[in-house]
Design a protein around this motif. Sequence first.
Motif, short mmCIF file in Angstrom:
data_model
loop_
_atom_site.label_atom_id
_atom_site.label_comp_id
_atom_site.label_asym_id
_atom_site.label_seq_id
_atom_site.Cartn_x
_atom_site.Cartn_y
_atom_site.Cartn_z
N ILE A 170 -4.96 1.45 -2.44
CA ILE A 170 -5.94 0.43 -2.07
C ILE A 170 -5.84 -0.80 -2.97
N CYS A 171 -4.74 -0.91 -3.69
CA CYS A 171 -4.61 -2.01 -4.65
C CYS A 171 -4.62 -3.37 -3.96
N ALA A 197 0.82 -1.21 0.00
CA ALA A 197 0.00 0.00 0.00
C ALA A 197 0.85 1.26 0.00
N ARG A 256 -6.24 -4.28 -1.38
CA ARG A 256 -7.59 -4.62 -0.91
C ARG A 256 -8.53 -4.85 -2.08
#
Length: 397
Positions: free
Chosen positions: A58-59, A15, A61
């Motif tokens: 947020i990749c 993140a 998640r």
Amino acid sequence: MIDRPDVPLDGRRFATIPPLIVLALIPLLFAVPEFVDSGTVVYLTTGVLLVQALLLIICARFPGLVLAGITAADSALFILDPGNTSAGLAVPLAVYVLRRALPRRAAAQRIIPLGLVSMTIAAAIGSGGELVAAGEIPLGIARGLLLYLLPWVIAEVIIGRTQLVQALTERAEMAEREQELAARHAVQEQRTMIARELHDIAAHHLTGIIVSAQAASALTQTDPPGQRRYLQAVQSDARSALENLRRTVGLLRADEESTASRAASLNDLPQVIEAALARGTRVQLHESGEAWSLGPVAGVVVIRGIEEALANIAKHASGAEARLTVRWEPHRLSLEITDDGAAGTAPTLPASGYGLTGLRERLALVHGTLEAGASGTGWRTAFSVPREHAAREGESA
């Protein structure tokens, strides 16, 4: 059934690192004069990079949605400014994180369609705004492979190496646990053997007490009632001690049948040497000094130590010739067992040391010491017991 990733992903690391990489590209672009003089392209490119950096946060998640958004931003910049690949850096970062976050099949269902869309746009738009049959199509395909396939392959390699390391670590931990359990089992077997031998010794002495007390009771002359009551109490106490000992040692024994057989001692040395010869180990016995009396426990410890050393020679150096040296010194009994390593393979220190562990525990009962290790081409086991502890019970018996 939940579809889990092949290797757990460190969400905090992924993140922060990918967004910082994309943000680091902005000052590098401003260092290029052509970029600064490109007018509205500066704001467009900077805005797209900022959006991609925010998406990368947020990749871990939402890897699928983030890759779709980053691909859309890259394609939009490529369409608005044909040939501008500045936003392409975020794509392989998103592909890598997506593959690390999702299983291979789920990752392929997202990467392949988006990669095909990106290649089609790059081939169609190119740098001139028109589809060129022999020029832009190969470049578009190469760009798609570079941005989507290469990070995917890198992620697969890293996942494979991580799984291999985990498998090797788990195997090592399992082997260590098995070795520890085996060592505990071996030590427990040694303790059980000691318990059996001590039980036989105690049973022998307590049985003698009972027999002596009964004889004394039968020969009483004066005050028969009082004397008989006293001797009966002795018999009762002795029987209780024997029963309690049997009950306690019975927790360690495989069978509850106890015998009052004679405890092993150095008197059994000829039989031990004969047994070693039957296993293929020739033993040369060298004894020096004036022998003194060994107590029952010390006798068991010494003869079992000799048996263990000769058994190890038969196991690890079959066919070797052993030399057993027994030195009766004024203050201690010293024993040394060596072999010439004639079996063809030099003995090595056992990985677990089960026999040595049991022997060391036996020697601790009589305050003895142990030394074991390679000696030349063979192996040397030496131990000694101090006379103060080894002969105490024998001299008082």
